[in-house]
Design a protein around this motif. Sequence first.
Motif, short mmCIF file in Angstrom:
data_model
loop_
_atom_site.label_atom_id
_atom_site.label_comp_id
_atom_site.label_asym_id
_atom_site.label_seq_id
_atom_site.Cartn_x
_atom_site.Cartn_y
_atom_site.Cartn_z
N TRP A 1 102.69 -21.57 7.73
CA TRP A 1 101.65 -22.11 6.87
C TRP A 1 101.21 -21.05 5.86
O TRP A 1 100.83 -19.95 6.25
N LEU A 2 101.26 -21.40 4.59
CA LEU A 2 100.83 -20.53 3.51
C LEU A 2 99.41 -20.91 3.13
O LEU A 2 99.14 -22.03 2.70
N THR A 3 98.48 -19.96 3.31
CA THR A 3 97.08 -20.19 2.99
C THR A 3 96.55 -19.00 2.22
O THR A 3 97.18 -17.94 2.18
N GLY A 4 95.40 -19.16 1.63
CA GLY A 4 94.80 -18.05 0.88
C GLY A 4 95.77 -17.52 -0.16
O GLY A 4 96.46 -18.27 -0.85
N GLU A 5 95.84 -16.21 -0.26
CA GLU A 5 96.67 -15.58 -1.30
C GLU A 5 98.18 -15.76 -1.09
O GLU A 5 98.96 -15.63 -2.02
N SER A 6 98.59 -16.09 0.13
CA SER A 6 100.03 -16.35 0.33
C SER A 6 100.45 -17.68 -0.29
O SER A 6 101.64 -17.94 -0.44
N SER A 7 99.49 -18.50 -0.68
CA SER A 7 99.78 -19.79 -1.30
C SER A 7 100.71 -19.66 -2.50
O SER A 7 101.53 -20.54 -2.77
N TRP A 8 100.55 -18.58 -3.23
CA TRP A 8 101.35 -18.39 -4.45
C TRP A 8 102.85 -18.34 -4.16
O TRP A 8 103.66 -18.65 -5.02
N PHE A 9 103.23 -17.98 -2.93
CA PHE A 9 104.65 -17.87 -2.60
C PHE A 9 105.32 -19.24 -2.42
O PHE A 9 106.52 -19.31 -2.23
N ALA A 10 104.55 -20.31 -2.52
CA ALA A 10 105.11 -21.66 -2.50
C ALA A 10 105.70 -22.03 -3.86
O ALA A 10 106.41 -23.02 -3.98
N LEU A 11 105.39 -21.23 -4.87
CA LEU A 11 105.87 -21.52 -6.24
C LEU A 11 107.19 -20.82 -6.52
O LEU A 11 107.39 -19.68 -6.10
N PRO A 12 108.07 -21.49 -7.25
CA PRO A 12 109.35 -20.85 -7.61
C PRO A 12 109.13 -19.52 -8.33
O PRO A 12 108.28 -19.42 -9.22
N GLY A 13 109.88 -18.52 -7.92
CA GLY A 13 109.85 -17.21 -8.57
C GLY A 13 108.77 -16.27 -8.09
O GLY A 13 108.88 -15.05 -8.28
N GLY B 1 116.68 -22.29 6.10
CA GLY B 1 118.08 -22.48 6.49
C GLY B 1 118.25 -22.68 7.99
O GLY B 1 119.21 -23.33 8.43
N ALA B 2 117.31 -22.15 8.77
CA ALA B 2 117.36 -22.30 10.23
C ALA B 2 116.56 -23.51 10.69
O ALA B 2 116.33 -23.68 11.88
N GLY B 3 116.11 -24.31 9.75
CA GLY B 3 115.36 -25.52 10.10
C GLY B 3 113.87 -25.34 10.21
O GLY B 3 113.17 -26.25 10.64
N GLY B 4 113.36 -24.16 9.82
CA GLY B 4 111.92 -23.94 9.85
C GLY B 4 111.22 -24.70 8.74
O GLY B 4 111.83 -25.03 7.73
N ARG B 5 109.97 -24.97 8.96
CA ARG B 5 109.17 -25.71 7.98
C ARG B 5 108.16 -24.77 7.35
O ARG B 5 107.53 -23.97 8.04
N ILE B 6 108.00 -24.90 6.03
CA ILE B 6 106.99 -24.14 5.31
C ILE B 6 106.00 -25.13 4.71
O ILE B 6 106.40 -26.09 4.05
N THR B 7 104.72 -24.87 4.99
CA THR B 7 103.66 -25.77 4.55
C THR B 7 102.63 -24.99 3.75
O THR B 7 102.21 -23.90 4.15
N LEU B 8 102.21 -25.57 2.64
CA LEU B 8 101.14 -25.01 1.82
C LEU B 8 99.86 -25.79 2.13
O LEU B 8 99.86 -27.02 2.12
N CYS B 9 98.81 -25.06 2.43
CA CYS B 9 97.50 -25.65 2.74
C CYS B 9 97.01 -26.49 1.56
O CYS B 9 97.03 -26.05 0.41
N ILE C 1 97.84 -26.21 -7.71
CA ILE C 1 99.25 -26.38 -7.33
C ILE C 1 99.42 -27.79 -6.79
O ILE C 1 98.64 -28.23 -5.94
N THR C 2 100.43 -28.48 -7.27
CA THR C 2 100.72 -29.84 -6.80
C THR C 2 102.11 -29.88 -6.16
O THR C 2 102.88 -28.92 -6.26
N GLU C 3 102.42 -31.02 -5.55
CA GLU C 3 103.73 -31.20 -4.89
C GLU C 3 104.88 -30.94 -5.86
O GLU C 3 105.92 -30.43 -5.46
N LYS C 4 104.72 -31.30 -7.11
CA LYS C 4 105.81 -31.12 -8.08
C LYS C 4 106.04 -29.66 -8.46
O LYS C 4 107.07 -29.31 -9.00
N ASP C 5 105.07 -28.80 -8.14
CA ASP C 5 105.16 -27.39 -8.50
C ASP C 5 105.87 -26.52 -7.47
O ASP C 5 106.35 -25.45 -7.82
N VAL C 6 105.91 -26.95 -6.22
CA VAL C 6 106.34 -26.06 -5.14
C VAL C 6 107.86 -26.01 -4.98
O VAL C 6 108.59 -26.88 -5.48
N LEU C 7 108.30 -24.99 -4.26
CA LEU C 7 109.72 -24.83 -3.94
C LEU C 7 110.23 -26.06 -3.19
O LEU C 7 109.47 -26.70 -2.45
N GLU C 8 111.49 -26.34 -3.35
CA GLU C 8 112.10 -27.44 -2.61
C GLU C 8 111.94 -27.18 -1.11
O GLU C 8 112.15 -26.07 -0.63
#
Length: 122
Positions: free
Chosen positions: A40-52, A74-82, A91-98
Motif C-alpha cells: 500500500w502506497l500512502t503519504g509521500e510514497s503515493s508519488w511512486f504510483a505515477l509513471p517515471g 511480476g510475482a503476482g503482488g498487488r500495489i494499491t494507492l490510498c 491523482i486519478t486511476e488514469k494517472d497511475v502505473l499499469e
Amino acid sequence: MPNNKLVIKVTAGAEAPERCSQAFTVAAVAAASGVEVSLWLTGESSWFALPGRAAEFSLPHAAPLPDLIESIQGAGGRITLCTQCATRRDITEKDVLEGVRIAGAQVFVQEIMGDGVQALVY
C-alpha cells in the motif's frame, strides 16, 4: 509457511529514503519467495504510483525502485494507492502505473484482518 499473506503499508517517500526502500525491498523479496504481497502506497510514497516517479528515487547500495515494483508485480503482488492520498495529490486511476489500483481504508482493513496475514508499516 504459517503466514501466507504480507500487507505492507509504506508512508515514506524520498524524504525518508531508507525506510521507503526497505518497504519496497521487503515486498519484492517476499513476493519472489512465494508470499502473497499487498503493498500500500500512502503519504509521500503515493508519488511512486505515477509513471517515471520511481525512476527519480535514488538510494546508494539499494535496488532501484522501478526494478522492485516490476519484481512485486511480476510475482503476482498487488500495489494499491490510498484513495485519500491520491485525492490529496490530484491523482486519478488514469494517472497511475499499469496494475496499480486505488482503494481506501475499508479494503485495507479487509486485507489485514484475513487469516494468515502479517502487516508491516514503514
